[in-house]
Scaffold this active site. Sequence first.
Site, PDB file in Angstrom:
ATOM      1  CG  ASP A   8      45.357  31.615  36.109  1.00 10.80           C
ATOM      2  OD1 ASP A   8      45.382  32.712  35.510  1.00 10.80           O
ATOM      3  OD2 ASP A   8      44.309  31.115  36.544  1.00 10.80           O
ATOM      4  CG  HIS A 238      37.092  37.561  32.180  1.00 14.13           C
ATOM      5  ND1 HIS A 238      36.015  38.167  32.784  1.00 14.13           N
ATOM      6  CD2 HIS A 238      36.606  36.434  31.601  1.00 14.13           C
ATOM      7  CE1 HIS A 238      34.929  37.443  32.587  1.00 14.13           C
ATOM      8  NE2 HIS A 238      35.261  36.389  31.866  1.00 14.13           N
TER       9      HIS A 238
END
Length: 317
Positions: A8, A238
């Site tokens: 995303d 992340h």
Amino acid sequence: MQLILDTDPGVDDALAIMYLAAQEDAEIVAVGSVHGNVAASVGALNALRVLELVGLTPPVTVGAARPLAQPLRTAEFVHGEDGLGGHAGPLPKGTTAPGSAAEQIVRLARTHPGELTLLALGPLTNVALAALLEPDLPSLLRSVVVMGGAVTVPGNITPYADANFYHDPEAADLVLGAGFPELTLVALDATEQARVDTDWLAALAEVRGPRADFANKLLDHYGQFYSNMFGEHSCTLHDPLAAAIALDQKLATYRQMPLGVELTGTHTRGQVVSDLRTISSDAYISTNTGAGRVPVKVAESVDVATFRDLMFKSLKG
């Protein structure tokens, strides 16, 4: 390693794509976008932009536009209105491929059984839909690596949930309970260790070239967001850590445990449910979230120095 990337983009997703593109042992065979940091349609365009920057041309399909059972939430307040910190630039030259991201996962898994690793960096809606379309998906994929969840640490969007699982708790629970025999969860427990500091960012800022210039623009935006939280110029990588672990599992240590996701808690929706008692089996998780869950390999301690070095080299170009 041949990878299906579900993503995303998103600043750290873009950095993860750049990391993978720099690794000789990684081949991105297909990309699917999903709602999360931005709308799925925007994410697909961002994926095309980054792939074109690094010279890759895998098919990119648009995935799920919304979660399975709740309203859409996106995170432009972190990643900017365009998802890339205001640096998306002109439209990509390429266009998205036909079909959906979930259908693409199923088609490729059926065509190449046992060969492909699925790397999921966003909410797990596409992966859940793929598992519903093809019940044998767990046996068709070589492995699955998921960035999401917070097992023993606080969440980052609520006190209990990370953004990816919170954006579609039903999908996350379905995937954790689908029976993937080789599923690695790179949760906040690991990714919060993957923070680059002022010196690291300053050193990269001295590097010139198309990849480094773009990465530095992204990191300037991302670093400002984290600076407001931590009071220093730093940021947490992340998704790049999950990408690195997908290629080299020796970067972390792991603990096996069955997991579920809280779906009905007033304050804890999206929280990872785990039984950390040393005297128990998987009885608690089995009773509360579905019988006989296959344990998930949860990343715990990370070789941060090695990861930072690998990340620097990949963005340096």
